[in-house]
Design a protein around this motif. Structure first.
Motif, PDB file in Angstrom:
ATOM      1  N   ALA A 112       0.824  -1.213   0.000  1.00 57.05           N
ATOM      2  CA  ALA A 112       0.000   0.000   0.000  1.00 57.05           C
ATOM      3  C   ALA A 112       0.858   1.262   0.000  1.00 57.05           C
ATOM      4  N   MET A 113       2.156   1.089   0.306  1.00 58.90           N
ATOM      5  CA  MET A 113       3.063   2.234   0.293  1.00 58.90           C
ATOM      6  C   MET A 113       3.542   2.548  -1.128  1.00 58.90           C
ATOM      7  N   LYS A 114       3.248   1.622  -2.065  1.00 60.65           N
ATOM      8  CA  LYS A 114       3.650   1.867  -3.456  1.00 60.65           C
ATOM      9  C   LYS A 114       2.894   3.069  -3.989  1.00 60.65           C
ATOM     10  N   PHE A 115       3.586   3.935  -4.671  1.00 59.52           N
ATOM     11  CA  PHE A 115       2.943   5.165  -5.143  1.00 59.52           C
ATOM     12  C   PHE A 115       1.720   4.876  -6.004  1.00 59.52           C
ATOM     13  N   GLU A 116       1.846   3.872  -6.875  1.00 55.57           N
ATOM     14  CA  GLU A 116       0.749   3.561  -7.804  1.00 55.57           C
ATOM     15  C   GLU A 116      -0.508   3.099  -7.076  1.00 55.57           C
ATOM     16  N   GLU A 117      -0.337   2.587  -5.848  1.00 56.21           N
ATOM     17  CA  GLU A 117      -1.497   2.077  -5.106  1.00 56.21           C
ATOM     18  C   GLU A 117      -1.836   2.917  -3.885  1.00 56.21           C
ATOM     19  N   TYR A 118      -1.143   4.002  -3.706  1.00 54.62           N
ATOM     20  CA  TYR A 118      -1.313   4.817  -2.495  1.00 54.62           C
ATOM     21  C   TYR A 118      -2.705   5.457  -2.479  1.00 54.62           C
ATOM     22  N   GLN A 119      -3.419   5.241  -1.371  1.00 51.61           N
ATOM     23  CA  GLN A 119      -4.820   5.680  -1.295  1.00 51.61           C
ATOM     24  C   GLN A 119      -4.934   7.184  -1.047  1.00 51.61           C
ATOM     25  N   SER A 120      -5.916   7.815  -1.696  1.00 56.69           N
ATOM     26  CA  SER A 120      -6.036   9.259  -1.522  1.00 56.69           C
ATOM     27  C   SER A 120      -6.542   9.623  -0.121  1.00 56.69           C
ATOM     28  N   ASP A 121      -7.253   8.697   0.554  1.00 52.37           N
ATOM     29  CA  ASP A 121      -7.674   9.050   1.924  1.00 52.37           C
ATOM     30  C   ASP A 121      -6.469   9.080   2.871  1.00 52.37           C
ATOM     31  N   LEU A 122      -5.468   8.194   2.615  1.00 50.24           N
ATOM     32  CA  LEU A 122      -4.230   8.240   3.405  1.00 50.24           C
ATOM     33  C   LEU A 122      -3.496   9.558   3.141  1.00 50.24           C
ATOM     34  N   TRP A 123      -3.425   9.879   1.852  1.00 52.09           N
ATOM     35  CA  TRP A 123      -2.791  11.143   1.431  1.00 52.09           C
ATOM     36  C   TRP A 123      -3.438  12.318   2.176  1.00 52.09           C
ATOM     37  N   ASN A 124      -4.780  12.351   2.180  1.00 56.07           N
ATOM     38  CA  ASN A 124      -5.488  13.466   2.815  1.00 56.07           C
ATOM     39  C   ASN A 124      -5.262  13.508   4.328  1.00 56.07           C
ATOM     40  N   ASP A 125      -5.213  12.325   4.970  1.00 57.68           N
ATOM     41  CA  ASP A 125      -4.970  12.283   6.423  1.00 57.68           C
ATOM     42  C   ASP A 125      -3.608  12.886   6.764  1.00 57.68           C
ATOM     43  N   VAL A 126      -2.611  12.534   5.951  1.00 58.59           N
ATOM     44  CA  VAL A 126      -1.255  13.041   6.210  1.00 58.59           C
ATOM     45  C   VAL A 126      -1.202  14.550   5.967  1.00 58.59           C
ATOM     46  N   SER A 128      -3.572  16.626   6.220  1.00 61.49           N
ATOM     47  CA  SER A 128      -4.326  17.389   7.228  1.00 61.49           C
ATOM     48  C   SER A 128      -3.502  17.602   8.509  1.00 61.49           C
ATOM     49  N   VAL A 129      -2.651  16.646   8.883  1.00 59.21           N
ATOM     50  CA  VAL A 129      -1.824  16.847  10.085  1.00 59.21           C
ATOM     51  C   VAL A 129      -0.543  17.610   9.734  1.00 59.21           C
ATOM     52  N   ASN A 130       0.209  17.082   8.770  1.00 57.84           N
ATOM     53  CA  ASN A 130       1.563  17.595   8.494  1.00 57.84           C
ATOM     54  C   ASN A 130       1.574  18.977   7.835  1.00 57.84           C
ATOM     55  N   LEU A 131       0.476  19.329   7.181  1.00 58.10           N
ATOM     56  CA  LEU A 131       0.480  20.614   6.483  1.00 58.10           C
ATOM     57  C   LEU A 131      -0.628  21.548   6.986  1.00 58.10           C
ATOM     58  N   THR A 132      -1.894  21.063   6.929  1.00 52.90           N
ATOM     59  CA  THR A 132      -2.990  21.923   7.391  1.00 52.90           C
ATOM     60  C   THR A 132      -2.844  22.217   8.886  1.00 52.90           C
ATOM     61  N   GLY A 133      -2.413  21.201   9.655  1.00 57.40           N
ATOM     62  CA  GLY A 133      -2.215  21.395  11.090  1.00 57.40           C
ATOM     63  C   GLY A 133      -1.158  22.473  11.365  1.00 57.40           C
ATOM     64  N   PRO A 180       4.660   8.901  -0.206  1.00 63.18           N
ATOM     65  CA  PRO A 180       4.721  10.129  -1.010  1.00 63.18           C
ATOM     66  C   PRO A 180       4.147  11.348  -0.285  1.00 63.18           C
ATOM     67  N   SER A 181       3.134  11.124   0.562  1.00 58.40           N
ATOM     68  CA  SER A 181       2.514  12.249   1.279  1.00 58.40           C
ATOM     69  C   SER A 181       3.504  12.887   2.256  1.00 58.40           C
ATOM     70  N   TYR A 182       4.442  12.089   2.768  1.00 59.36           N
ATOM     71  CA  TYR A 182       5.444  12.619   3.707  1.00 59.36           C
ATOM     72  C   TYR A 182       6.365  13.587   2.956  1.00 59.36           C
ATOM     73  N   ALA A 183       6.855  13.136   1.785  1.00 59.03           N
ATOM     74  CA  ALA A 183       7.743  13.989   0.983  1.00 59.03           C
ATOM     75  C   ALA A 183       7.042  15.295   0.589  1.00 59.03           C
ATOM     76  N   ALA A 184       5.781  15.170   0.159  1.00 52.92           N
ATOM     77  CA  ALA A 184       5.059  16.347  -0.323  1.00 52.92           C
ATOM     78  C   ALA A 184       4.813  17.357   0.798  1.00 52.92           C
ATOM     79  N   THR A 185       4.402  16.850   1.978  1.00 52.62           N
ATOM     80  CA  THR A 185       4.090  17.788   3.072  1.00 52.62           C
ATOM     81  C   THR A 185       5.358  18.383   3.674  1.00 52.62           C
ATOM     82  N   LYS A 186       6.388  17.579   3.836  1.00 53.11           N
ATOM     83  CA  LYS A 186       7.619  18.093   4.450  1.00 53.11           C
ATOM     84  C   LYS A 186       8.337  19.059   3.502  1.00 53.11           C
TER      85      LYS A 186
END
Ligand SMILES: NC(=O)c1ccc[n+]([C@@H]2O[C@H](COP(=O)([O-])OP(=O)(O)OC[C@H]3O[C@@H](n4cnc5c(N)ncnc54)[C@H](O)[C@@H]3O)[C@@H](O)[C@H]2O)c1
Length: 273
Positions: A112-126, A128-133, A180-186
């Motif tokens: 599930a950590m593969k970019f091609e299969e990475y879920q958008s709800d996981l992306w949004n959760d990350v 919301s904390v790492n950036l919106t927070g 990928p969400s970690y790289a994008a938010t950081k």
């Protein structure tokens, strides 16, 4: 008599500092060093049990005043309430450390950590904390800082994966692949910092990023991964969890009074070669 100039330079006595993610691996180290430097602390973490334990230890050890909060940094109303309470108790805010983060690694299949299969709800959760927070904390606590005449400082915590691509070759079977969400938010944090530093020019708020390398934790990292990671650093090892304390003290204190909009990179030389 000795003047203790160096001690004065890093002194945070009676400063009021908000620290998010205070119950975490680095957060608890940060709480200790800031308490030792004399700061009164607003400790924010959704893990209330752990946060309360840390609050009890540091308030007793350093004789500082504290607020222990379980505010969720993704919830504007909870942060506004906490800000109100903090201003009522302390009268001002001198510092903010945006350290909390969410990593969806637990209970997730490696595939599930593969970019091609990475879920958008996981992306949004990350996000919301790492950036919106981080955005909400800067907005709510920064609003108080911007009205004060005294100097204040915001430190946003980023990662080497915010300035470099994660080298997929080092993970093997470790299941520690960085999402990928970690790289994008950081990565976003680094330029959000510059935006805010520029926006608040002449408002006495300095805003800087602290970019960190990986911290050794043998409880969940396999030996192969630790070796692979260490070889990518010039220093030849992962960081210890207390090795970022000095830099945080520097960024929050007068020692860094001529520094804003910058990115202080502490990565054992990872990004230098
Ligand atoms: N540990 C590392 O190897 C490493 C490397 C580079 C950068 N960093 C950065 O350092 C910071 C701290 O990392 P850590 O390893 O101590 O993490 P950690 O997971 O140990 O701690 C994070 C804390 O944030 C809290 N948190 C999560 N969501 C929250 C929310 N919505 N509201 C309030 N609190 C919330 C968690 O409860 C936890 O206590 C992070 O920003 C991370 O990106 C860590």
């Amino acid at each position: 008599m000795k003047e203790n100039l160096s001690q004065k330079l890093f002194d945070l006595s009676n400063k009021v500092i908000v620290l998010t993610g205070s119950a975490g691996r680095l957060g608890s180290n940060f709480a200790h060093i800031l308490g030792d430097a004399g700061a009164n602390l607003i400790l924010v973490d959704i893990d209330y049990k752990k946060n309360e334990k840390i609050e009890k230890i540091i308030s007793k050890k350093f004789g500082i005043k504290t607020i222990c909060s379980n505010a969720d940094i993704t919830k504007k109303a909870e942060l506004e309430e906490l800000c109100k309470l903090s201003v009522k108790k302390f009268g001002r805010i001198d510092g903010l450390v945006n350290n909390a983060f969410y990593s969806p690694r637990t209970n997730i299949k490696n595939s599930a950590m593969k970019f091609e299969e990475y879920q958008s709800d996981l992306w949004n959760d990350v996000v919301s904390v790492n950036l919106t927070g981080v955005f909400l904390c800067c907005q709510i606590f920064g609003k108080i800082m911007s009205k004060q005449k005294t100097q204040s400082s915001i430190v946003n915590i980023s990662s080497i994966y915010g300035i470099n691509g994660a080298d997929q070759r080092i993970y093997g079977k470790s299941k520690l692949n960085s999402p990928p969400s970690y790289a994008a938010t950081k990565g976003a944090i680094v330029n959000f910092t510059r935006y805010l530093a520029a926006y608040w020019n002449k408002k006495n708020i300095r805003v800087n990023t602290m970019t960190l390398g990986g911290v050794l934790d043998e409880s969940y990292m396999d030996k192969k991964f630790i070796k692979n990671y260490s070889e990518k650093t010039i220093i030849g090892r992962m960081a210890n969890s207390d090795e970022y304390n000095g830099a945080l003290l520097f960024l929050l204190s007068n020692a860094s009074s001529y520094m804003t909009g910058a990115n202080l990179v502490l990565d054992g030389g990872w990004s230098a070669w």
